[in-house]
Every structure is written in C-alpha cells, then in structure tokens.
Design a protein around this motif. Sequence first.
Motif, short mmCIF file in Angstrom:
data_model
loop_
_atom_site.label_atom_id
_atom_site.label_comp_id
_atom_site.label_asym_id
_atom_site.label_seq_id
_atom_site.Cartn_x
_atom_site.Cartn_y
_atom_site.Cartn_z
N ARG A 136 30.02 4.60 39.33
CA ARG A 136 29.95 4.65 37.80
C ARG A 136 28.48 5.08 37.43
O ARG A 136 27.50 4.32 37.78
CB ARG A 136 30.48 3.56 37.03
N GLN A 137 28.34 6.20 36.91
CA GLN A 137 27.02 6.76 36.67
C GLN A 137 26.52 6.51 35.04
O GLN A 137 27.30 6.91 34.11
CB GLN A 137 26.87 8.14 36.64
N GLU A 138 25.48 5.60 35.08
CA GLU A 138 25.04 5.24 33.76
C GLU A 138 24.10 6.18 33.42
O GLU A 138 23.55 6.80 34.14
CB GLU A 138 24.28 3.98 33.86
N THR A 139 24.29 6.65 32.00
CA THR A 139 23.57 7.59 31.43
C THR A 139 22.90 7.04 30.06
O THR A 139 23.39 6.43 29.29
CB THR A 139 24.19 8.87 31.20
N GLY A 140 21.59 7.34 29.76
CA GLY A 140 20.95 6.87 28.80
C GLY A 140 20.57 7.95 27.98
O GLY A 140 20.98 8.41 26.41
N THR A 141 19.73 9.00 28.33
CA THR A 141 19.15 10.19 27.39
C THR A 141 20.49 11.19 27.42
O THR A 141 21.34 11.13 27.99
CB THR A 141 18.12 10.86 28.12
N LEU A 142 20.15 12.13 26.18
CA LEU A 142 21.10 13.34 26.08
C LEU A 142 21.40 14.16 27.17
O LEU A 142 22.28 14.45 27.73
CB LEU A 142 20.51 13.87 24.83
N SER A 143 20.22 14.60 27.80
CA SER A 143 20.28 15.04 29.22
C SER A 143 21.10 14.63 30.45
O SER A 143 21.70 15.14 30.87
CB SER A 143 18.72 15.48 29.54
N GLU A 144 20.98 13.25 30.35
CA GLU A 144 21.95 12.52 31.55
C GLU A 144 23.32 12.70 30.96
O GLU A 144 24.18 13.00 31.87
CB GLU A 144 21.35 11.21 31.56
N LYS A 145 23.59 12.39 29.59
CA LYS A 145 24.92 12.52 29.34
C LYS A 145 25.52 14.01 29.47
O LYS A 145 26.68 14.02 29.59
CB LYS A 145 25.17 12.14 27.76
N LEU A 146 24.69 14.88 29.42
CA LEU A 146 25.11 16.39 29.43
C LEU A 146 25.45 16.56 30.68
O LEU A 146 26.47 17.03 31.18
CB LEU A 146 24.36 17.19 28.79
N LEU A 147 24.43 16.26 31.59
CA LEU A 147 24.31 16.94 33.03
C LEU A 147 24.81 16.09 34.28
O LEU A 147 25.48 16.63 35.27
CB LEU A 147 23.09 17.67 33.46
N ILE A 148 24.73 14.83 34.11
CA ILE A 148 25.10 13.87 35.24
C ILE A 148 26.70 14.07 35.38
O ILE A 148 27.25 14.19 36.64
CB ILE A 148 24.81 12.47 34.92
N PRO A 149 27.47 13.97 34.46
CA PRO A 149 28.99 14.17 34.53
C PRO A 149 29.37 15.77 35.10
O PRO A 149 30.70 15.64 35.48
CB PRO A 149 29.53 13.86 33.31
N MET A 150 28.63 16.40 35.26
CA MET A 150 28.87 17.72 35.90
C MET A 150 29.26 17.49 37.48
O MET A 150 30.12 18.49 38.00
CB MET A 150 27.67 18.64 35.86
N MET A 151 28.68 16.45 38.03
CA MET A 151 29.12 16.35 39.41
C MET A 151 30.74 15.94 39.65
O MET A 151 31.40 16.54 40.35
CB MET A 151 28.30 15.16 40.03
N HIS A 152 31.14 15.34 38.64
CA HIS A 152 32.54 14.95 38.72
C HIS A 152 33.49 16.17 38.26
O HIS A 152 34.28 16.59 38.92
CB HIS A 152 32.83 13.81 37.63
N PHE A 153 32.74 17.09 37.17
CA PHE A 153 33.45 18.39 36.63
C PHE A 153 33.44 19.25 37.75
O PHE A 153 34.81 19.81 38.01
CB PHE A 153 32.72 18.71 35.54
N ILE A 154 32.41 19.41 38.54
CA ILE A 154 32.65 20.50 39.58
C ILE A 154 33.56 19.89 40.72
O ILE A 154 34.19 20.62 41.16
CB ILE A 154 31.32 20.71 40.13
#
Length: 405
Positions: free
Chosen positions: A181-199
């Motif tokens: 489970r990927q913890e995200t804090g900043t907006l950039s994390e919230k935007l881009l970290i979930p892209m790994m699951h999306f792709i």
Amino acid sequence: MIAWMEWFLIAILPFVSLALAALAAGMFVSNLPLFMDGESASHCDPSESNNADPPRVSVLIPARNEEGSIAACLESVLQAVQVDLEVVVLDDGSTDQTGAIVRGIAERDSRVKLMEGIELPEGWNGKQHACYRLAQHAKHEHLLFLDADVRLNPIAIIHLWHRFSVEQDGGEIGLLSAFPRQETGTLSEKLLIPMMHFILLSYLPFARMRGSAHPAYASGCGQLFFTAQASYQAAGTHAAIRSSRHDGLKLPKAFRENGMLTDCVDGSRWAVCRMYTSAGEVVQGLLKNANEGIANSRLLIPFTILLGGANLLPWITLVMALAKRSSLIADGLPITTSVVIGILVSLIAILVSYVPRMIAAIRLGQSITGAVLHPIAIVSFLLIQWWAFWNHLRGRQVTWRGRLG
C-alpha cells in the motif's frame, strides 16, 4: 474540406476516445480481482502451521542513506510470525546513520546481520549489486528482497510464502512480487504514485501473464520480491540485470527468459511504503528508470496514444463540440446532430476514463484527490516520460541517492 475536418474532430474522435477509455477501464475491471487474489493467501490461519516446520526465509534489505526508515522496516520484519527468519541488511555506502542503526538492532536481536558495502564494480547498478551480494550470504531456502522504506505486517511473510506456493495455470511461480500500500502525502504523490497501478492493471493481461512464461508479460514491484534460492539461481541472480535501474520489470523478465512464471499481486494487506516525500523526489524517481519502462523508442508513442487518447482526448473533443455549439447558437443556426453526439460521447468517454482511478481509490485505498485530478496526472506522467526519453537521447542520466549507478 474544412467542414469535413470539423465533422471528423467533433463526431468521430469522441468515439475513438471512448474506445480507448473503454479498453483501459475494461482491462482494469477484469484484472483487479486477479490482482487482489493474494487475499486468498490471507485467509490462511498461521496458527494452523504450528505443528509443521515453519518456512525458512532470508529477508534481504539493500540500504543506502535510509536512517529515516530502516529502523521501522527492521522492527516490522522482526515481528513476523510462523517463519524461521534471518534478516540481512547491506549498508551500501551510506553517509548517514543507517549502518549504526542496523548495528544497534543487530546487537539485541541475533537474527539481524549487517553487511558493509564495497566499491561498486564497473557495469553494476548499486541496488542490483547489493541484492546480489545479499543473496550470496543468505542461508535460507526462500528469499525476500525488501526495500528499506517498506514496513511489513506480522503475517506478511507467511502469507507471501503461501501465495508463492500457489501453482498457476502455467505452472509453479519462480518469482512473486507484491505491491505494498503506497502512502502519499504531497499532491504530486497523490497524482503520480497511483499511476503504477493504473498502468499495470489497465494494460497487462493478468490471465495471460499467469498462463504463459513469455517475457512480454514480465512485471512486478521492486519494493518486494519473494522467490526461492533454486529459482533465483536458475534466473541468473541479479547479475542478469546488473546494469538496470528498473528491477520491477527486469528481474521478472530474467526469470521468464529462463522459462519460469512470475506473478504480481496486491500486497496492501501485508506491507506499506512511502516511496517519496516531495514533488522533486517523485519526478526524479520516475525519471531515473523511465527509459527501461515506457520512455523508449518502442513504447513511448504507443503509450502516449493509449493514455492521451483515453484520458485527454475526451476533454479536447468536448471543448471542440461545445465551441461549435456556441458558434451555431451565435449565428442563429440549429445545433447539428453531430455536435450533440460529440458532446454526449465525449462526456461518456470522460466518465469511463475515471473508472480505473475511482475504483483504485475505493478498493486499493488510493487518494480521492489524485483520482479526481486524473487528467492532470496523465499530462504530468507523459511529460515526465518524454523528458526521460529526451535525456536518454542526450546521454544524460539522473542521479539517485548521490550516484549514477
């Protein structure tokens, strides 16, 4: 000619965008249950194995300047239940207190061992060399390669072992990867970290992956790999990917090139990780190995079309159709059928394009804010991929943790 082009942009392109959005959404929805089937391993009761010999697992952790996370990582690993455990950490030239922290934990728990890094040999990436050396010193039958910023649930290792032992349609698994489970804090994390699951879930056919050892289906998460010594040696060890920065793709590919199946599952019940803590780290992290993923001459244009067509084109066609509608109204002309169709189909395509991120937010605990701003994430992700491709063409490599390797 102008009228024909206008008709094409307003009436035809929306259907193209809808088809591309439906392709990604359909694949995501069909893949998600397969990705989450690691839950079946979570249904086992560790207490049922009390009378059996527990699996023997070597947890191998490469660490470079990880003083902020290594203690939490080790303490979580040491809480593991129903496994015969050893934990080996390689301090890979850290300039902070990483080594001292590990040494202190090792003094009070004999299961922990600290290795010192050596000068990086030519042609090796730092992480791959660290993992290679760690595996050489591992004593147990099974290997868990773990990033130093990952924290495990006490039942994680026994459940990983159970899931690794599940035979797929294509045979036994040589390498299992679980996505924490990927913890995200900043907006950039919230935007881009979930892209790994999306792709992963939108474009990798999981059923085919589990039924074939073809290297084209190689995928994984470099934060957490579980394998057996025999399989690891048969794949050529990390020496097979010595120069790579993208073990998430390259290590599974090495196994598959040697005829073994690899698998990846949702590991959010077992592990949690915060990869980056700032926008700069997010961008640098995505840039460092992008050319081994999407940002290369073979995949960049197709993925730009797939991602842009499914997630950005519907907004463009909607704006064009609305602009045409306003123009017709201003000229006192009736609104044409093609304009109405263009608006409706564009709106449907937009809604469909949100399906993967919204489902991921609900089922995988990802950020709702990041999901709502999904088009911005797509633009940012594609710009980073093209930036990485341009860097590659110029022979420029992004430094990571103070070195190029």
